[in-house]
Write an enzyme that holds these catalytic residues in place. Structure first.
Site, PDB file in Angstrom:
ATOM      1  N   LYS A 114      30.116  39.693  43.399  1.00  0.00           N
ATOM      2  CA  LYS A 114      31.331  40.022  44.148  1.00  0.00           C
ATOM      3  C   LYS A 114      31.130  41.303  44.962  1.00  0.00           C
ATOM      4  O   LYS A 114      31.489  41.368  46.144  1.00  0.00           O
ATOM      5  CB  LYS A 114      32.522  40.164  43.180  1.00  0.00           C
ATOM      6  CG  LYS A 114      32.956  38.823  42.598  1.00  0.00           C
ATOM      7  CD  LYS A 114      33.913  38.937  41.414  1.00  0.00           C
ATOM      8  CE  LYS A 114      34.153  37.539  40.828  1.00  0.00           C
ATOM      9  NZ  LYS A 114      35.039  37.524  39.656  1.00  0.00           N
ATOM     10  N   GLN A 126      37.818  41.861  35.905  1.00  0.00           N
ATOM     11  CA  GLN A 126      37.010  40.749  35.428  1.00  0.00           C
ATOM     12  C   GLN A 126      37.371  40.395  33.990  1.00  0.00           C
ATOM     13  O   GLN A 126      37.467  41.282  33.135  1.00  0.00           O
ATOM     14  CB  GLN A 126      35.519  41.111  35.553  1.00  0.00           C
ATOM     15  CG  GLN A 126      34.568  39.970  35.254  1.00  0.00           C
ATOM     16  CD  GLN A 126      34.595  38.851  36.286  1.00  0.00           C
ATOM     17  OE1 GLN A 126      34.975  39.050  37.439  1.00  0.00           O
ATOM     18  NE2 GLN A 126      34.204  37.664  35.874  1.00  0.00           N
ATOM     19  N   ASP A 162      43.011  37.702  42.471  1.00  0.00           N
ATOM     20  CA  ASP A 162      42.690  36.580  41.575  1.00  0.00           C
ATOM     21  C   ASP A 162      43.816  35.541  41.561  1.00  0.00           C
ATOM     22  O   ASP A 162      43.615  34.424  41.103  1.00  0.00           O
ATOM     23  CB  ASP A 162      42.540  37.098  40.130  1.00  0.00           C
ATOM     24  CG  ASP A 162      41.086  37.274  39.711  1.00  0.00           C
ATOM     25  OD1 ASP A 162      40.239  36.507  40.198  1.00  0.00           O
ATOM     26  OD2 ASP A 162      40.824  38.171  38.884  1.00  0.00           O
TER      27      ASP A 162
HETATM   28  N1  GUN Z   1      36.192  35.436  34.585  1.00  0.00           N
HETATM   29  C1  GUN Z   1      35.772  34.166  34.849  1.00  0.00           C
HETATM   30  N2  GUN Z   1      36.278  33.740  36.021  1.00  0.00           N
HETATM   31  C2  GUN Z   1      37.033  34.748  36.505  1.00  0.00           C
HETATM   32  C3  GUN Z   1      37.810  34.898  37.692  1.00  0.00           C
HETATM   33  O1  GUN Z   1      37.919  34.019  38.545  1.00  0.00           O
HETATM   34  N3  GUN Z   1      38.428  36.101  37.825  1.00  0.00           N
HETATM   35  C4  GUN Z   1      38.353  37.070  36.884  1.00  0.00           C
HETATM   36  N4  GUN Z   1      39.008  38.197  37.099  1.00  0.00           N
HETATM   37  N5  GUN Z   1      37.650  36.961  35.783  1.00  0.00           N
HETATM   38  C5  GUN Z   1      36.996  35.795  35.595  1.00  0.00           C
END
Ligand code: GUN
Length: 310
Positions: A54, A98, A121
């Site tokens: 990211k 995350q 998200d």
């Molecule tokens: N952990 C696994 N997938 C995701 C996601 O799409 N966003 C976040 N914040 N954590 C995750």
């Protein structure tokens, strides 16, 4: 039937270059670049890889990015303090915490604390509610990426039977809302569904988001269906790998297990899907690549909405 493989690579690259062009325009016209803050807690190896992707992609396309890495034993107060400060800071457009978070932290409390207008998200209840009511909202990145794959591959959604296997808040439920918005007839299946193969065989579009390697078999797939595989599972069992992959791929997979200890497998049995499906997304190289691209897009959308520019 020999399924058309829907590669996520080209589609993700197209989206990223569109977003990069938009960021360049915002810089020229309005003098700012959108800013994404990513928060990672602890040392979960999968989270480290995801967050790394990211942050790196943000830099590639011209977003300003911040990476906040807190220790596994961080206190609630410390994490809450960080999220509050990111909410307050005017120049921060997107906040991503995350998941998963360590046991001492209440995940829901943290998600609900994020400013909904910065919730890239799309997990905050305000955005979930807006999505379910068909209002403009920040939409979870993985299901949003699935819609992009379908549209850009010119697969019709309106009036089709869409069946989703899995009802998570991150994929299954928002996927259902997005497909409904595109006028599909939507069914959500889960662990308590009776006669799953009978339900899934009716699907024109079948989305697998269960979290079990190779769970969807030929018997689940209607002839010519579009099968979207959202699963990401590490498989280290050589016999299971032999069962999942045909002659065209097995050597590469066994080499990966030998070298890294695992190979990446989706929720769909790829050998059987290729025989039955009309279209099929591979793992890796399918939906996963879209998730990061859509996060970039969401960050730019959040910035434009917050700052009142087009
Ligand atoms: N952990 C696994 N997938 C995701 C996601 O799409 N966003 C976040 N914040 N954590 C995750």
């Amino acid at each position: 039937m020999n399924a058309r493989i829907l590669s996520g690579k080209d589609i993700a690259e197209s989206i990223k270059s569109e977003v990069a062009a938009d960021i360049a325009r915002l810089k020229t016209e309005y003098g700012f670049a959108p800013c994404l803050a990513v928060v990672r807690v602890g040392d979960d190896p999968a989270s480290a890889v995801y967050v790394g992707n990211k942050v790196r992609t943000s830099e590639e396309i011209g977003l300003v990015s911040e990476h906040h890495h807190l220790p596994e034993n961080v206190s609630r107060a410390e994490l809450v303090g960080l999220v509050r400060s990111l909410n307050w800071r005017e120049e921060v457009d997107g906040i991503l915490v995350q998941l998963p978070l360590p046991d001492q932290i209440n995940e829901r409390e943290i998600i609900e604390m994020i400013d909904p207008d910065k919730d890239v998200d799309g997990f905050h209840p305000v955005n979930v509610g807006r999505l379910s009511q068909g209002e403009k909202s920040l939409v979870p990145c993985t299901p949003a990426g699935v819609i992009e794959i379908l549209k850009r591959s010119e697969i019709e959604i309106g009036g089709k039977n869409a069946v989703i296997v899995g009802r998570s808040n991150i994929v299954g439920k928002p996927m259902a809302m997005l497909l409904l918005q595109e006028n599909a007839t939507v069914t959500i299946c889960h662990s308590r569904t009776r006669d799953l193969p009978e339900m899934t065989r009716r699907a024109d579009i079948l989305v697998a988001a269960i979290g079990r390697p190779g769970f969807i078999r030929g018997e689940h797939i209607g002839e010519g269906a579009t099968v979207i595989d959202v699963g990401i599972n590490n498989v280290s069992d050589v016999d299971l790998a032999r069962d999942l992959f045909g002659d065209d791929e097995i050597e590469k997979r066994l080499a990966a297990i030998e070298k890294r200890g695992f190979t990446l497998v989706g929720d769909v049995n790829p050998r059987e899907a290729k025989e039955k499906a009309g279209n099929f997304t591979p793992v890796p190289g399918g939906v996963g690549l879209l998730t990061v691209a859509m996060l970039m897009k969401n960050t730019v959308e959040a910035a434009k909405t917050r700052r009142g520019v087009e």
